[in-house]
Enzyme design. Structure first.
Site, short mmCIF file in Angstrom:
data_model
loop_
_atom_site.label_atom_id
_atom_site.label_comp_id
_atom_site.label_asym_id
_atom_site.label_seq_id
_atom_site.Cartn_x
_atom_site.Cartn_y
_atom_site.Cartn_z
N TRP B 63 0.60 -0.95 0.55
CA TRP B 63 0.08 0.18 -0.22
C TRP B 63 0.67 1.00 0.41
O TRP B 63 1.53 1.71 0.88
CB TRP B 63 -0.39 -0.13 1.05
N ASN B 65 -0.27 5.53 0.27
CA ASN B 65 -0.83 6.48 -0.30
C ASN B 65 -0.21 8.14 -0.29
O ASN B 65 0.44 8.18 -1.27
CB ASN B 65 -1.93 7.06 0.85
N ASP B 66 -0.07 9.02 0.71
CA ASP B 66 0.43 10.78 0.69
C ASP B 66 1.45 10.03 -0.28
O ASP B 66 2.94 10.03 0.18
CB ASP B 66 0.32 10.93 1.57
N GLN B 82 4.21 7.77 1.89
CA GLN B 82 3.05 7.29 3.24
C GLN B 82 3.61 4.88 2.58
O GLN B 82 2.71 5.76 1.37
CB GLN B 82 1.66 7.39 2.99
N ARG B 191 -2.17 17.40 12.06
CA ARG B 191 -1.29 16.90 10.70
C ARG B 191 -1.04 18.05 9.90
O ARG B 191 -1.51 18.12 9.10
CB ARG B 191 -1.65 15.05 10.94
N ASP B 192 0.26 16.91 8.75
CA ASP B 192 0.56 17.35 7.87
C ASP B 192 0.77 18.60 7.96
O ASP B 192 0.75 19.91 6.95
CB ASP B 192 -1.13 16.92 6.94
N GLU B 246 -6.67 18.37 6.41
CA GLU B 246 -5.73 17.22 6.17
C GLU B 246 -4.58 18.40 5.23
O GLU B 246 -5.04 18.63 4.30
CB GLU B 246 -6.31 16.18 5.50
N ASP B 282 -10.86 16.04 4.64
CA ASP B 282 -11.41 15.00 4.87
C ASP B 282 -13.10 14.17 4.19
O ASP B 282 -13.11 13.14 4.27
CB ASP B 282 -11.75 14.31 6.04
#
Lengths: 165, 583
Positions: B63, B65-66, B82, B191-192, B246, B282
């Protein structure tokens, strides 16, 4: 305050707490597509009395896990009883193992750590996998009741997880 | 258990042998890497892989993601991302790492950031790179601490003489920013961190995504030395009702022209700058941006008229696209956008194929001359993969017709077509209640004639169109007796596959172009992904499809016109694309 008044206060406070907890579950479940199912799943679980919304979501994910295990057992039993359905059963086994080994752990980690969108993904997928399994029987599924349960629980759980977004 | 460990060690020895000259480099962290990847859930993709991309970035397995911390350092592009070392769903996340000299061919390295201190022991989540004035890159990222709280940490390269910056060290002072009773920050909504920028007062500023109930906000922290950070009393910007923000991104763009602007820049003399604030919502799982000005005195972002930082804002991409992030490419003076596209397949399919998630081709991004939107275009470097060009000129697509494009590898292609629309005056007036292009596209498939069109491309199509993905236009008059038009671009996946388990949602976008002029469409087609660009990058739609028939050499490409007016194909260029080293 004398003793009796103190006792009365305590009983009142306890009742308020019990009533408000009951209505916390009710308030939350009102915002889901199946109020009765939601309430029955949560009320039957002792953890829900002290849970916040994340906690309620985790309880429901545990119910998804339990239903998955139950369905896998049912699938295993069907191999002997309905050997002509082996292919569909194999596919269902794959689908439900995905819920157990991928979707549930993902949802638990995501909700525990505050990134509920991945929890939503896992919960949605539980419904997707159940539907895919059902479709493999081409209308003659021996699992329809379990499939429907999973779809319903998945929808209710998703609604609660979305409250965390 | 011992068997598992033995077979993993055996596999690892084989790998280190095969990797030859990487052996020395990997040894330092191989034991960490082995620990990270040891798992019975991880499947080495040994099943056939019809959906893996030929030239889109994706790791060999598991997997993703970002995109994290994209940057250029000493001439080498870096992409972190990620990644789950243990399976094909999100979890156990670390910063995986690859480098490139051309943004297209990538060399993998061991994970750069993985749990190792209390401030990230439960996860190393997204973040960004800031290049300090001395040229050193520093990473700010979100860590999950032992209490499952979201905190922000710093990491810097262990060895600046390593051009690949493979190893990173974390400050013992981490976390740099954490929720507490005083600052009242929501510990599960913090976050982020973005790339930081310098103010006139020589203080650094950075924003971190957060929310308070339904108010999405960008919390600002400032620092003089990049080590001690203070929360600003006011966020850079917020919006009530938009929910959690996010992956925020905040950067300057030049008002005119397409060059990039360095994140801390105040602009050249006589250069007008605008600022862009972008968030991933989100609630809706889309990326949105607003254009405005940066008030440096109040440290506030002020959106231009007509822009609101919520779900009404324009999107970078109207398809499957999230967690995007830009960086300033100092080598070529451009700003580049990375975006993550997840799968549209079931998790069971992802587990079976052994992977999930790709990155889109990096896009150059700049402000349109109207000042009202951003424009994106795949980086020029992707064109180096083009081979065997097919060229069609001046073909008329009669109503109800399609034209097959032969001579390209239709499953791995780059197509650019220019249409000339005739009979604009005959176009239907758009229904005034049709304000959502996604609804327009999903309620009318290609068999419905409405407006002028539909006309466009059918990609990843089977010979007899049992399966196809259509990317097309419809053109409407804005009002009765008007000379203004509304152009809708659709990406329709509803017939993309005989498989019923995929997400086949249709996507749509308005394209702000004048159809009196030629209408352009470009599609990057890559086995299970289609990236479409309408109006030379004014509207972008990315989609994921998983055909059962239209795979590999059995995949076809058509131009089509199912409208009631003829459409001219002024030119159609299609190239087979070579495969790249995608991670």
């Amino acid at each position: 305050m004398n003793m009796i008044k103190k006792m009365k206060m305590m009983v009142m406070v306890m009742m308020m707490v019990i009533v408000s907890e009951g209505s916390m579950i009710e308030q939350t479940c009102k915002e889901t597509p199946d109020f009765n199912l939601c309430v029955s799943l949560l009320d039957s679980d002792s953890r829900s009395s002290s849970a916040d919304i994340s906690g309620l979501a985790l309880i429901l994910i545990d119910k998804i896990k339990g239903l998955t295990t139950k369905t896998l057992n049912e699938i295993n039993g069907l191999y002997k009883k309905r050997p002509e359905m082996k292919r569909a059963l194999d596919e269902c086994s794959r689908r439900y193992k995905t819920i157990l080994n991928a979707d549930v752990p993902e949802a638990i980690e995501a909700i525990s750590k505050g990134v509920p969108k991945f929890g939503e993904d896992g919960v949605i997928d539980a419904g997707v996998e159940a539907s895919a399994c059902e479709r493999g029987f081409k209308g003659k599924s021996p699992l329809t009741s379990l499939t429907k349960s999973m779809q319903k629980i998945s929808n209710v759980t998703r609604a609660i997880v979305r409250m965390l977004l | 258990m011992t068997k598992q460990v033995c077979s993993n060690i055996g596999l690892w020895l084989l790998l280190t042998l095969l990797l030859g000259n990487y052996v020395v480099d990997l040894e330092a962290s191989h034991h960490v890497y082995k620990r990270l990847t040891q798992s019975s859930n991880t499947k080495s993709p040994s099943v056939s892989q019809p959906y893996r991309t030929g030239f889109h970035f994706q790791p060999p397995k598991n997997w993703m993601n970002d995109p994290n911390g994209p940057m250029i350092y000493k001439g080498i592009y870096h992409l972190f991302y990620q990644w789950n070392p243990k399976g094909a769903v999100w979890g156990n996340i670390v910063w995986a790492h690859s480098t490139s000299t051309d943004l297209i061919n990538w060399d993998p390295h061991p994970p750069a950031i993985f749990p190792s201190q209390p401030s990230d022991i439960n996860g190393c989540w997204s973040g960004s790179v800031t290049i300090l004035p001395d040229g050193k890159p520093v990473i700010l990222y979100t860590g999950i601490n032992p209490k499952n709280q979201q905190v922000q940490n710093i990491a810097e390269p262990k060895d600046l003489s390593d051009p690949y910056l493979r190893e990173w060290k974390k400050s013992p002072l981490n976390p740099m920013m954490a929720p507490d009773a005083v600052n009242g920050i929501n510990a599960s909504s913090f976050r982020d961190p973005t790339t930081a920028w310098l103010g006139q007062d020589k203080k650094w500023r950075v924003i971190i995504g957060s929310k308070i109930h339904r108010r999405g906000l960008a919390i600002t922290y400032t620092s003089k030395d990049f080590l001690k950070w203070e929360k600003s009393p006011e966020p850079l910007h917020y919006d009530d009702g938009s929910g959690m923000w996010e992956c925020p991104d905040f950067f300057p763009v030049t008002r005119f022209g397409s060059k990039g602007v360095e994140t801390s820049s105040f602009g050249e003399p006589h250069e007008i700058l605008k600022h862009v604030l972008k968030v991933s919502l989100d609630d809706t799982k889309h990326d949105y941006y607003t254009i405005g000005t940066y008030d440096r005195i109040k440290d506030k972002f002020v959106p231009d008229n007509g822009f609101k930082m919520d779900g009404t804002a324009p999107r970078y991409d109207y398809g499957k696209y999230y967690a995007s992030k830009t960086f300033y490419d100092s080598a070529k003076n451009r700003r580049i956008l990375w975006g993550w596209t997840n799968e549209s397949s079931s998790v069971a399919d992802d587990v079976e194929k052994g992977w999930s998630g790709i990155q889109t081709i990096p896009r150059k991004i700049w402000l349109d001359r109207s000042g009202k939107q951003l424009v994106q275009w795949p980086v020029r470097e992707v064109q180096r993969l083009r081979t065997s060009q097919v060229n069609l000129r001046n073909k008329v697509l009669k109503p109800r017709s399609k034209l097959e494009v032969y001579g390209v590898t239709a499953a791995q292609a780059d197509v650019e077509v220019w249409f000339k629309v005739r009979g604009l005056e005959n176009a239907d007036v758009i229904n005034p209640s049709w304000t959502d292009p996604q609804l327009i596209c999903s309620q009318m498939n290609v068999s419905v004639k409405s407006g002028l069109g539909p006309f466009g491309l059918m990609v990843l199509a089977s010979k007899n169109l049992e399966e196809y993905t259509s990317v097309y236009f419809r053109i409407f008059k804005a009002r009765q007796n008007s000379n203004k038009y509304v152009v809708v671009m659709c990406s329709d996946q509803s017939r993309s596959s005989l498989d019923e388990d995929n997400d086949k949602t249709t996507y749509g976008a308005f394209v702000d172009i004048d159809p009196h002029r030629p209408v352009s469409l470009r599609a990057l087609i890559d086995h299970s992904v289609v990236e479409s660009f309408g109006g030379k990058g004014r509207a972008c739609i990315t989609s994921r499809v998983y055909p059962k028939l239209a795979v590999g050499t059995k995949s076809h490409l058509f131009a089509f016109n199912y409208g009631s007016q003829s459409v001219d194909v002024l030119s159609l260029n299609a190239w087979s694309m070579k495969s790249a080293q995608i991670s």
